[in-house]
Structure formats: structure tokens, C-alpha cells
Design a protein around this motif. Sequence first.
Motif, PDB file in Angstrom:
ATOM      1  N   VAL A  95      -8.105  -3.441  -3.894  1.00 12.86           N
ATOM      2  CA  VAL A  95      -7.123  -2.608  -4.578  1.00 12.86           C
ATOM      3  C   VAL A  95      -7.766  -1.262  -4.938  1.00 12.86           C
ATOM      4  O   VAL A  95      -8.847  -1.204  -5.531  1.00 12.86           O
ATOM      5  CB  VAL A  95      -6.579  -3.312  -5.836  1.00 12.86           C
ATOM      6  N   GLY A  96      -7.084  -0.192  -4.530  1.00  8.12           N
ATOM      7  CA  GLY A  96      -7.577   1.160  -4.795  1.00  8.12           C
ATOM      8  C   GLY A  96      -8.347   1.753  -3.634  1.00  8.12           C
ATOM      9  O   GLY A  96      -8.610   2.958  -3.619  1.00  8.12           O
ATOM     10  N   THR A  97      -8.719   0.914  -2.641  1.00  5.91           N
ATOM     11  CA  THR A  97      -9.437   1.430  -1.472  1.00  5.91           C
ATOM     12  C   THR A  97      -8.432   1.757  -0.370  1.00  5.91           C
ATOM     13  O   THR A  97      -7.247   1.452  -0.465  1.00  5.91           O
ATOM     14  CB  THR A  97     -10.455   0.418  -0.944  1.00  5.91           C
TER      15      THR A  97
ATOM     16  N   VAL B 222     -11.136  -0.920   6.629  1.00  9.25           N
ATOM     17  CA  VAL B 222     -11.479  -2.237   7.173  1.00  9.25           C
ATOM     18  C   VAL B 222     -10.850  -2.469   8.539  1.00  9.25           C
ATOM     19  O   VAL B 222     -10.883  -3.586   9.058  1.00  9.25           O
ATOM     20  CB  VAL B 222     -11.057  -3.363   6.198  1.00  9.25           C
ATOM     21  N   VAL B 223     -10.263  -1.421   9.142  1.00 10.43           N
ATOM     22  CA  VAL B 223      -9.667  -1.544  10.477  1.00 10.43           C
ATOM     23  C   VAL B 223     -10.743  -1.306  11.529  1.00 10.43           C
ATOM     24  O   VAL B 223     -11.622  -0.458  11.362  1.00 10.43           O
ATOM     25  CB  VAL B 223      -8.507  -0.541  10.645  1.00 10.43           C
TER      26      VAL B 223
ATOM     27  N   THR C  42      -3.560   3.724   0.704  1.00 12.74           N
ATOM     28  CA  THR C  42      -4.207   3.193  -0.496  1.00 12.74           C
ATOM     29  C   THR C  42      -3.613   1.832  -0.859  1.00 12.74           C
ATOM     30  O   THR C  42      -2.405   1.698  -1.025  1.00 12.74           O
ATOM     31  CB  THR C  42      -4.042   4.158  -1.683  1.00 12.74           C
ATOM     32  N   ILE C  43      -4.471   0.830  -0.973  1.00 14.13           N
ATOM     33  CA  ILE C  43      -4.014  -0.526  -1.249  1.00 14.13           C
ATOM     34  C   ILE C  43      -3.668  -0.646  -2.733  1.00 14.13           C
ATOM     35  O   ILE C  43      -4.479  -0.316  -3.600  1.00 14.13           O
ATOM     36  CB  ILE C  43      -5.098  -1.552  -0.872  1.00 14.13           C
ATOM     37  N   THR C  44      -2.460  -1.148  -3.040  1.00 10.65           N
ATOM     38  CA  THR C  44      -2.047  -1.348  -4.433  1.00 10.65           C
ATOM     39  C   THR C  44      -2.025  -2.815  -4.829  1.00 10.65           C
ATOM     40  O   THR C  44      -2.134  -3.129  -6.013  1.00 10.65           O
ATOM     41  CB  THR C  44      -0.660  -0.734  -4.667  1.00 10.65           C
TER      42      THR C  44
ATOM     43  N   CYS D   8       0.843  -1.190   0.000  1.00 10.10           N
ATOM     44  CA  CYS D   8       0.000   0.000   0.000  1.00 10.10           C
ATOM     45  C   CYS D   8       0.877   1.238   0.000  1.00 10.10           C
ATOM     46  O   CYS D   8       2.069   1.176   0.327  1.00 10.10           O
ATOM     47  CB  CYS D   8      -0.955   0.016   1.195  1.00 10.10           C
ATOM     48  N   LEU D   9       0.274   2.366  -0.373  1.00  9.46           N
ATOM     49  CA  LEU D   9       0.982   3.637  -0.322  1.00  9.46           C
ATOM     50  C   LEU D   9       0.989   4.150   1.114  1.00  9.46           C
ATOM     51  O   LEU D   9       0.296   3.625   1.987  1.00  9.46           O
ATOM     52  CB  LEU D   9       0.301   4.645  -1.252  1.00  9.46           C
TER      53      LEU D   9
END
Length: 695
Positions: free
Chosen positions: A233-235, A240-241, A213-215, A208-209
Motif C-alpha cells: 500500500v502506497g507503492t 513489481v511488474v 499507486t496501490i491503495t 489502485c489509483l
Amino acid sequence: MTDPLSFLAGGGEAARMIRARDWSGHPLGAPESWPAEFRAALSLVLNSPESMILAWGPDLHFFFNDTYFPLLGPRLSWAMGERFDVVWADAWSQAKPIIDAALQGRPERFVDLPWQLDTDRGAQETWWTFSYSRVLDAAGQVAGLFILTNETTGRVLADAALTESQVALEAALGDLRNLNATLAQQVGERTADRNAVWTLSSDLMLRCLFDGTITAVNPAWTEVLGWRPDELVGTKLIDVVHPDDLTRTFEGAQQLTAGASLARFDNRYRHRDGSYRWISWAARPGDGIINAVGRDFTVERERADALAAAEEALRQSQKMEAVGQLTGGLAHDFNNLLAGISGSLELIQTRLSQGRVADVDRYIAAAQGASKRAAALTHRLLAFSRRQTLDPKPTDVNRLVAGMEDLIRRTVGPAVQVEVAGAAGLWPALVDPPQLENALLNLCINARDAMPEGGRIAIQTANAWLDARAARRHDMPPGQYLSLSVTDTGTGMPPEVIEKVFEPFFTTKPLGQGTGLGLSMIYGFVQQSGGQVRIHSEVGQGTTVCLYLPRHRGAVVAEDPHAARFAPPRATPGETVLIVDDEPSVRMLVTEVLEDLGYTAIAAADSVAGLKVLQSDVRIDLLVTDVGLPGGMNGRQMAEAGRVKRPGLKVLFITGYAETTVLGNGQLDPGMQVITKPFVVEVLGARIREMIGTG
């Protein structure tokens, strides 16, 4: 052979000039945007001293090796990496046929070609011979050109030089092609291994960044949390924590942003079905991204939570069992005491109604004795809880022990030999003397009970200076202490009993025959006095209990042992005492005592009424007040408010229990003293006379 992609690592002048350039501002972008095959071959060219070589990269950007510098001079070093048709526009017409021939793969060599160059030596026209080698990429397309150049001083020499350089360059390019093939195979194998781990791992893998942001995620996310990769991906990862873990997660992200790695970081993530799973992460930052691997440990966490809950339930059960033991012991003792008090009062009432006053004194003495024992039991309970109201005074412990020696001998009986050894030059202690006497007597009684067949009790005092090492061993601050120890030759105790002797409610006596407050009371009293209790015992060898009390740096005032035997002195005319207590019987008792001694007594039931009297113009020589009062203020607060109008007001606190913070942990302001309930009337009268002063 070094890594052919690191073409900037060369040590020559050309490589140095390449390194000096700002590649980020180059119109082509960073060097990584050029074909890898050309970049790899360029490292060989820049460090080749064998021939003068020009290198053409993408879009006619050219380079030259170190051998060119004597001809061109440093003045033209800025041209490195620029477009040839821009830098040398006049020579482009001569260079273009060579480039075209090379791009088309025609086997042409240009010999004795006149070339006019603007060099450090000025504009010169020289004769040149050119040959070329091509670099092809994986698709067979031309990735770059290398033009071998020589000034022509004779065709034979030029041909020989070019042929030698061409052979060397072709050999180097052949080695490069073999290395590239090997590297490609190695990269492919590593990529296949990485992909297999990524795909087959049961652990969660994440990229992730830094903004969350999840890559990329691996398939394990679907197995563990139910989410497909395309749904994540992208969220934002934070979506989700678990809400309760957000703050901790943000703190972990800040550490990663700062460049730190996390070896263990636990938080909860939402499953697709709405439940949450505990994930333990290992994460490290990279170039603009965070790589993390997480393991689902929900089952282990739930087991640990269940174990903790079971342990807490067990502790609560043990606590309730101990409370039951305490209440059983207290009920047994108090019922005995109350029976003595109530029975004596009933007999007094009966005998007075019968006119038989001869036996009244005996019943009164019985009731008083039971009351004193009840008060002592209450004080032991408060001492155990470290909530008793102490009245610390500078105390000569040797003198205190000597004063109790006869009482101790009579208490333990003739079967027990008592030895007293007081250290010469013993330091004084700031302690409540009656409480210390009570603690010493309890220790001697315990020692007697440990020697049913008789034995010896040794009471010793000593000065002790504990350094840092000794203080750690005794679990107390370093410094100067005086010690009071009681040693017996009794049965001793095993280690498992020693570990529990100071615990709340612990007793070895049968249920209902003891409260388990003996050693706990001593421990609480000494701790509240700023000291420590240590115990050493061996089965069959006896026991030593040592009380450590902080040294008091001050003189001990000698007390008249006969002073309490005389009746308290009477008041002088006009002396007035204000009594504030919410218990009517206490107000009545104190008022009666004061009036019998000739004082004017004013009574109030709460802090509001008491403060009104203090703020009036009525003469008040002494305030006698309970600490716990209704009306919005406690006794300490009311007294301090009264001192605003009456700065020299003297205050005597009477209390059965008060938080030590209210009374300043025994450090009362000047003109304030404390006496605990229940108290002897003569003691109360003497204390009042002492505080007001003789008339």
C-alpha cells in the motif's frame, strides 16, 4: 419509498433550486459532508406540500420547502443553503430563541410571534406560530432541525394547522428512522459479505489509483506473491511488474484510464523471493480508482509452454527426418547421374588415348543425357522451394498440350489410354512453357504409376471465372483463370494422404527411391506463377489434379518449331560481348562459344571488373552476366549501373538460381532476358544472336 439519501431527485421548486446550485463551491463542501440522517430527512421536507417548513442544517445553513415560495417569491431562492444569520440578520434575534429551544429539546411552542420579513411584497410584519422537530444521528446528537411555521390568523386555526403538520412530520420522520435502521442493517450485511470475500478469496484483489499507486490489497497477495499488504500500500504497482511486460501493462492502464474495462489481461508479477508469477486480471475503472481481480495461472502457463516446446521439438524432429529423406533421395539420384557422367568421360579419355574414336559419340550422348537429368532434378528442387528462375511468356496451353501429346503417350505406355480435350477459345497464360511441360509430364507419370494394371488419363483445359465464393473455396483471389487438369482412373488416395501430397519431401516410395519433389515441384511452380493447385481423389475411383493459371490479357506470339534445329547464325564483324561470371569454367565455355560464332569476347570475374569495362569506351553489344557475383554488386545491380553510361545496353542473365526479387519476379526491364544453367550451347548462341539482332 425512494432512496432517502437522493434528496436532490425531487420534482418541486425547492429541489430544483437545490440542484441548480454549485455545491462544489459551497463553504461546507459537497452535501455528503452533512450528517446522513439530516440529508435523508431533507428529501421529505423539500417535497412536502402540507406546511411551510424551514430546515436548519449544520452551522445554521437553512432551506425551505415549496410552500414558502408564494410568500417569499423566487427573488429569495438564492438564499437556499446559506446561513440564516447572514441572509436575515435582522430576524436572527427572533429566530435564535426558537433554535435554542429546539437544540435543548424544550417542549416550547412560540405562538403569535411577530416576524418582519423582507419578501417580494416588500417589508412585512406578520404574526407566526412555530413548532419544531429534531433529527438525531446514530450517536444521539442533533443532526438538524425542522421548524414548522404558519401565519397566525387565529390561535385555534394556527394550533390545529400546526398540530396536523406536526403529526404528519413526526410520522414521516418515524418512517425515515425505521428505513435508516433497515438500511444500516443492509449496509452492514453487505459490508460483512464484502469483507469476507476480500479476506477469504484466493484470488488477488487490488485497488489502485490511475497513476498505479496501490491503495488496498487483500491477504491473498501474501499467499500468492509473498508480499504483506503494508509493504504494498502506497507503492507503485509497476514496481513489481516484469520488465518485459511493462509496455503491455502501460497500454492496459491507458485503456482503463479511457474508461474501458479489461476482461482478460495477463502479465507477470515479482514474488518476494525474486521469481515471477503469471497473473490473469479482470479490471474496471471507478471513480478515480481501478478495481481489479487477478488469478495466478503460472502452473497452467508453464504447462502450455512445455507443451509448445515439445510440439516444436517434434516438428524439428519431423523436419530433420524429412531432410534425411530428401538428402537420401537426392544422393541416390545424383550418384546415379554422376556415375553416368564420370564413367562416360573416363571412357572417352580412354578411347581417345587408344585412338578408338568410333565409340566416343555414344559415350558423349550418355554423359549429356545424365547431365540433362541432373539439371532437371535441380530444377525440380528449385521449383519445390519456389526459387527457380522462371522465364514466363504468353503461352497457348492448348498448343503446348498438343505438342506434348505424343511424348506423353510414349511415356505412359500402351496400357494407358490418353485422352486430350482442349477448350475452344482458351485464354492464354503468362507462364514458363518448359516448366509447365515438366509439370504436365510429371502429373501424367504419377497417374500412370497409380494405374499398375492400366487405365485412362484425361487431360483437359478450360476457362474458369471464379467469383468471391468459389475463390475462397479454392484459396485463391477472385478472377479469370485457365485450368489444366489431369484425371486418372487409378487407385486414388485416402484423405490423410491427400492432406500431405504437397508437403515438402512427402513421398509414398521407399527411402532412397524418391525425393518427394514431384507434386511439391508442381505446387511450387504454379504458386510462383500466381496460380493454385487443387486435388480431388477417392480410393478406388481415381484422382484429378487441376492447375489454375491466371489469364494473360495479351496475344501469344507464334513460334517456329524448327528454329532450334538450325545452327545459330554467326556474328557480324566487330560485334563484342562482355561475359561476367565468377565460375572460370562457365567463362571459358561462353567465351569459346562466342569466339566460334565470330564475336569478340571480353571476360570479367566479378562485378567490379565488369563495371570498369562497361564504364569504358569499349564497344559492347551485349552483356552476358551471372546474377550472383562477388565484388559488392549482383549482376542486376551491375547491369543497371552500366546502363547509366550505356542506356541501350542489352543484358542476358545466365543463372542456375536467383532470388526472384533480383530479377523482378520475371518482369525484366526492356532489353533484358534470362537463361538458366545448365544450357545447350546452340540455345545460348541463338539467344545471343536474337538479342543483338541480325547484322
